[in-house]
Design an enzyme around this catalytic site. Structure first.
Site, PDB file in Angstrom:
ATOM      1  N   ASP A  50      38.349 114.576  59.513  1.00 56.92           N
ATOM      2  CA  ASP A  50      39.392 113.807  60.180  1.00 56.92           C
ATOM      3  C   ASP A  50      40.721 114.480  59.879  1.00 56.92           C
ATOM      4  O   ASP A  50      41.023 114.752  58.711  1.00 56.92           O
ATOM      5  CB  ASP A  50      39.393 112.373  59.622  1.00 56.92           C
ATOM      6  CG  ASP A  50      40.436 111.495  60.289  1.00 56.92           C
ATOM      7  OD1 ASP A  50      40.570 111.552  61.519  1.00 56.92           O
ATOM      8  OD2 ASP A  50      41.132 110.752  59.572  1.00 56.92           O
ATOM      9  N   ARG A  57      32.629 116.104  64.627  1.00 56.44           N
ATOM     10  CA  ARG A  57      32.935 114.707  64.422  1.00 56.44           C
ATOM     11  C   ARG A  57      32.581 113.883  65.650  1.00 56.44           C
ATOM     12  O   ARG A  57      32.915 114.241  66.761  1.00 56.44           O
ATOM     13  CB  ARG A  57      34.427 114.549  64.166  1.00 56.44           C
ATOM     14  CG  ARG A  57      34.788 113.106  64.097  1.00 56.44           C
ATOM     15  CD  ARG A  57      36.231 112.896  63.780  1.00 56.44           C
ATOM     16  NE  ARG A  57      36.467 111.473  63.836  1.00 56.44           N
ATOM     17  CZ  ARG A  57      37.662 110.939  63.781  1.00 56.44           C
ATOM     18  NH1 ARG A  57      38.705 111.717  63.658  1.00 56.44           N
ATOM     19  NH2 ARG A  57      37.799 109.652  63.822  1.00 56.44           N
ATOM     20  N   ASP A  88      44.884 114.149  60.541  1.00 55.64           N
ATOM     21  CA  ASP A  88      45.972 113.297  61.010  1.00 55.64           C
ATOM     22  C   ASP A  88      47.283 114.053  60.919  1.00 55.64           C
ATOM     23  O   ASP A  88      47.553 114.708  59.907  1.00 55.64           O
ATOM     24  CB  ASP A  88      46.082 112.038  60.133  1.00 55.64           C
ATOM     25  CG  ASP A  88      44.969 111.044  60.403  1.00 55.64           C
ATOM     26  OD1 ASP A  88      44.554 110.912  61.560  1.00 55.64           O
ATOM     27  OD2 ASP A  88      44.517 110.406  59.432  1.00 55.64           O
TER      28      ASP A  88
HETATM   29  P1  AMP Z   1      41.380 108.414  64.226  1.00 53.04           P
HETATM   30  O1  AMP Z   1      40.066 108.066  64.814  1.00 53.04           O
HETATM   31  O2  AMP Z   1      41.875 107.448  63.210  1.00 53.04           O
HETATM   32  O3  AMP Z   1      41.487 109.846  63.756  1.00 53.04           O
HETATM   33  O4  AMP Z   1      42.436 108.300  65.408  1.00 53.04           O
HETATM   34  C1  AMP Z   1      42.456 109.227  66.435  1.00 53.04           C
HETATM   35  C2  AMP Z   1      43.360 108.717  67.540  1.00 53.04           C
HETATM   36  O5  AMP Z   1      44.636 108.395  66.991  1.00 53.04           O
HETATM   37  C3  AMP Z   1      43.577 109.744  68.621  1.00 53.04           C
HETATM   38  O6  AMP Z   1      43.285 109.134  69.844  1.00 53.04           O
HETATM   39  C4  AMP Z   1      45.056 110.095  68.545  1.00 53.04           C
HETATM   40  O7  AMP Z   1      45.600 110.271  69.815  1.00 53.04           O
HETATM   41  C5  AMP Z   1      45.655 108.905  67.846  1.00 53.04           C
HETATM   42  N1  AMP Z   1      46.835 109.215  67.020  1.00 53.04           N
HETATM   43  C6  AMP Z   1      48.031 108.580  67.095  1.00 53.04           C
HETATM   44  N2  AMP Z   1      48.898 109.081  66.222  1.00 53.04           N
HETATM   45  C7  AMP Z   1      48.245 110.054  65.534  1.00 53.04           C
HETATM   46  C8  AMP Z   1      48.633 110.944  64.493  1.00 53.04           C
HETATM   47  N3  AMP Z   1      49.875 110.918  63.964  1.00 53.04           N
HETATM   48  N4  AMP Z   1      47.696 111.826  64.038  1.00 53.04           N
HETATM   49  C9  AMP Z   1      46.448 111.839  64.553  1.00 53.04           C
HETATM   50  N5  AMP Z   1      46.025 111.020  65.548  1.00 53.04           N
HETATM   51  C10 AMP Z   1      46.920 110.141  66.048  1.00 53.04           C
END
Ligand code: AMP
Length: 152
Positions: A93, A81, A95
């Site tokens: 991705d 990614r 989460d």
């Molecule tokens: P994304 O690009 O939407 O996957 O976001 C990734 C970023 O979100 C990373 O820098 C993580 O540190 C932050 N983040 C904050 N809370 C979460 C969560 N609950 N799960 C995954 N990423 C998180």
């Protein structure tokens, strides 16, 4: 007990998600207890990209939340990614949606995941495998306009 949301829309998304289930199970002190069906959803935000395949896994882990997040990010990285821009297409991705009863508001980790309440592609698979989370059902009903289709 934690719940992880999975999404992919590049390469072979179904295969990426199935492979990610196995990689979650391979994380130290962690095992996958249950996995949802796979769902196909329309992209939110940046619309000019392929549809997503989404799923949720329930995991049992002895790791603290921050360590688990780091492991999730390592799995994402192995799937190649690259973070080009918000809501950009991604091979995988992951989460962290829910981590026991913990509420975390750190700079790099917010749990429960702050946007899960407004995403049918998270709530549908989550409610499929977590009958104890029925309190989230009204949020799913409020997402009625979002197209999410179960694909097996
Ligand atoms: P994304 O690009 O939407 O996957 O976001 C990734 C970023 O979100 C990373 O820098 C993580 O540190 C932050 N983040 C904050 N809370 C979460 C969560 N609950 N799960 C995954 N990423 C998180």
């Amino acid at each position: 007990m934690a719940f992880v949301g999975l999404g992919a829309n590049l390469g072979e998304p179904q295969r990426q998600v199935q492979q990610a289930f196995r990689e979650l199970d391979a994380i130290a002190h962690t095992r996958v207890v249950r996995t949802s069906s796979l769902y196909r959803s329309e992209p939110l935000g940046f619309a000019d990209q392929p549809r997503f395949v989404n799923a949720v896994a329930q995991v049992e882990t002895g790791l603290p939340a921050g360590r688990l997040l780091a492991e999730l990010q390592a799995v994402e990285a192995r799937h190649g990614r690259s973070r080009s821009f918000a809501n950009a297409p991604r091979t995988l991705d992951l989460d962290l949606l829910i981590f026991g009863n913990e509420r975390i508001a750190a700079q790099d980790l917010v749990v429960p995941h702050p946007r899960m309440h407004e995403r049918a592609f998270v709530l549908r698979p989550l409610l499929e495998i977590a009958p104890g989370l029925e309190t989230y059902r009204p949020f799913l009903e409020a997402c009625a306009g979002q197209k999410v289709e179960r694909i097996g």
